[in-house]
Design a protein around this motif. Structure first.
Motif, short mmCIF file in Angstrom:
data_model
loop_
_atom_site.label_atom_id
_atom_site.label_comp_id
_atom_site.label_asym_id
_atom_site.label_seq_id
_atom_site.Cartn_x
_atom_site.Cartn_y
_atom_site.Cartn_z
N HIS A 1 57.06 42.51 46.82
CA HIS A 1 57.76 41.37 46.24
C HIS A 1 56.75 40.42 45.62
CE1 HIS A 1 60.38 42.75 49.53
NE2 HIS A 1 61.38 42.30 48.80
N THR A 2 57.21 39.63 44.65
CA THR A 2 56.38 38.56 44.12
C THR A 2 57.28 37.47 43.56
OG1 THR A 2 54.26 38.16 43.00
CG2 THR A 2 55.96 39.25 41.72
N PRO A 3 56.84 36.21 43.63
CA PRO A 3 57.65 35.12 43.08
C PRO A 3 57.82 35.23 41.57
CG PRO A 3 55.91 34.25 44.49
CD PRO A 3 55.64 35.72 44.30
N TYR A 4 58.91 34.70 41.09
CA TYR A 4 59.26 34.71 39.68
C TYR A 4 58.15 34.11 38.81
CZ TYR A 4 61.76 33.44 35.41
OH TYR A 4 62.14 33.28 34.11
N PHE A 5 57.55 33.02 39.27
CA PHE A 5 56.55 32.34 38.45
C PHE A 5 55.23 33.09 38.34
CE2 PHE A 5 55.27 30.78 42.64
CZ PHE A 5 53.88 30.80 42.55
N HIS B 1 52.78 41.45 35.88
CA HIS B 1 52.01 42.32 34.97
C HIS B 1 51.26 43.38 35.76
CE1 HIS B 1 49.11 43.71 32.02
NE2 HIS B 1 48.15 43.32 32.83
N PHE B 2 50.58 42.96 36.82
CA PHE B 2 49.78 43.87 37.63
C PHE B 2 50.63 44.99 38.22
CE2 PHE B 2 48.14 44.96 41.91
CZ PHE B 2 46.94 45.55 41.54
N TYR B 3 51.72 44.63 38.89
CA TYR B 3 52.52 45.64 39.55
C TYR B 3 53.23 46.58 38.57
CZ TYR B 3 51.73 43.15 43.91
OH TYR B 3 51.15 42.56 45.00
N VAL B 4 53.78 46.03 37.50
CA VAL B 4 54.55 46.84 36.56
C VAL B 4 53.64 47.60 35.60
CG1 VAL B 4 56.24 46.77 34.67
CG2 VAL B 4 56.60 45.39 36.73
#
Length: 179
Positions: A124-128, A134-137
Motif C-alpha cells: 500500500h502507499t498513500p495517494y500523495f 511510480h516506483f511500485y508500478v
C-alpha cells in the motif's frame, strides 16, 4: 575502499535490540515525503509507533535491514505466508541520503529472490506519494488494484489514516507466479 560486498544490496534480519533504531529510521524516511508534500509533519511520528509495532508483530513478519557497502541504507517489514504464498510488503524505506541511486529497486529484487515461492505480493502507499506509486508500478511491476478513501474504506482497517491530507491510499499487487 569498498567493503567485501562491493556495494551490492544485502538483506539482513533485524535483531530485537535494533528495532527501536529501525523504527526511528523508518519514520525519518517516511516523514521526509510528508514534509516534501505538505511542508511539515503532524505532532505524532509517521507512521505512528503503534502501526509499525503492529507490522512487527504480524503473523509471518520478517524485519530486514537493507545493506550496501557495509552500511544500513534502509529496511523492509514483510508478512510472509508460507501456506498461501500471498506475501505483503508492509513497510519499505530507503534512508534519505541513499535516495536516487537505484537502491530501492535493487532491494526489491533481493526481496523477490529471497522469497521465490511467492505467488502474489501486496503493498500500500498513500495517494500523495507519487514517487512510491511510480516506483511500485513503473519499476517493480505492481498493479494498482484498489483505491481506499472515505467513500471506499479498507475493510480490514477502516480507520487507517494515510497521513496529512488523508486523500486515501492505493493497494498494489504483483503476481509473480500463477495462483
Amino acid at each position: 575502499m569498498q567493503s567485501k560486498d562491493d556495494g551490492r544490496i544485502r538483506l539482513e534480519a533485524v535483531a530485537k535490540q535494533d528495532l527501536p533504531a529501525f523504527m526511528r529510521d523508518l519514520q525519518t524516511a517516511f516523514e521526509a515525503a510528508v514534509i516534501d508534500e505538505f511542508g511539515a509533519v503532524p505532532d505524532e511520528r509517521l507512521p505512528p509507533d503503534r502501526d509499525i509495532q503492529q507490522a512487527f508483530d504480524a503473523p509471518g513478519a520478517e524485519i530486514l535491514h537493507i545493506v550496501s557497502g557495509g552500511q544500513r541504507i534502509g529496511g523492509a517489514v514483510l508478512a510472509i505466508d508460507d501456506v498461501t504464498h500471498r506475501n505483503a510488503l508492509s513497510l519499505f524505506f530507503i534512508a534519505i541520503g541513499a535516495h536516487g541511486r537505484g537502491f530501492g529497486y535493487e532491494a526489491w529484487q533481493a526481496i523477490e529472490q529471497r522469497y521465490p515461492q511467492t505467488k502474489v505480493w501486496e503493498t500500500h502507499t498513500p495517494y500523495f506519494e507519487k514517487r512510491n506509486i511510480h516506483f511500485y508500478v513503473n519499476k517493480c511491476g505492481f498493479k494498482i488494484v484498489e483505491f481506499y478513501n472515505s467513500r471506499h474504506p479498507e475493510p480490514h482497517a477502516p480507520l487507517r489514516d494515510s497521513g496529512p491530507g488523508d486523500d486515501g491510499f492505493f493497494r498494489f499487487e504483483k503476481q509473480t507466479r500463477p495462483s
